[in-house]
Design a protein around this motif. Structure first.
Motif: not given
Length: 188
Positions: A73-94
């Motif tokens: 959802h966030m990346c689609k909004i940004l793409l409409k503004e010609q902003i590309k997020i190359e990758k999203i890394y996440h850490c699920p651990h605690h």
């Protein structure tokens, strides 16, 4: 192959308003001027990569699918503004509050640099000309450990910094302020 310059970005509290364990797209709100800032950084030729702790997955509050829906959802909004997020890394651990396989010490959970190190390798990033930007001390510690320039957002955090860390980072009020400073520096 030429090395790329990158901006590694925390998500919650940096790009969007931190609402605590955010996973519903209808609750997602960008920080003031974050889109403008991301566009400026993108236009400067930086590869944009998000590195985000998401222990809500490990605690059982939401699933990886929930996270993917929100991030898309966030990346689609940004793409409409010609902003590309190359990758999203996440850490699920605690280390203490994770459930099952998610309860562990890992190299990816900030302040550890694992997600940034992986991004540096995967995208052939020039560490010297790259930044880690976040609103928590764990973000800047991860950046320092990974060997990139560390940027802390929000002056409220400054009082908790030890002197040796203060000397290694820059502090800005928000992402837009940082992006304007970088733009002015690079356009000189």
């Amino acid at each position: 192959m030429n090395k790329k310059k990158a901006i590694f970005l925390d998500r919650d509290g940096t790009i969007n308003i931190d609402k605590g364990y955010l996973y519903k797209k209808e609750d997602f709100e960008f920080e003031i001027d974050a889109i403008k800032a991301l566009k400026r950084l993108s236009d400067l030729g930086y590869t944009l990569i998000i590195v985000t702790n998401q222990s809500g997955i490990g605690r059982g509050y939401y699933t990886k699918t929930d996270l993917d829906i929100l991030n898309n959802h966030m990346c689609k909004i940004l793409l409409k503004e010609q902003i590309k997020i190359e990758k999203i890394y996440h850490c699920p651990h605690h280390p203490t509050k994770g459930i099952g396989k998610f309860k562990m010490e890992c190299e990816c959970r900030k302040p550890n640099p694992g997600m940034i190190v992986e991004g540096i390798k995967e995208f052939n990033i020039d560490k010297k000309n790259s930044y880690m930007v976040g609103d928590k001390i764990s973000d800047v510690l991860a950046g320092i450990s990974a060997g990139v320039n560390a940027i802390l957002l929000g002056n409220k955090n400054e009082i908790r910094l030890e002197k040796e860390i203060k000397d290694k980072i820059s502090i800005f009020e928000n992402l837009n302020e940082f992006s304007m400073e970088l733009y002015n520096k690079e356009k000189k």
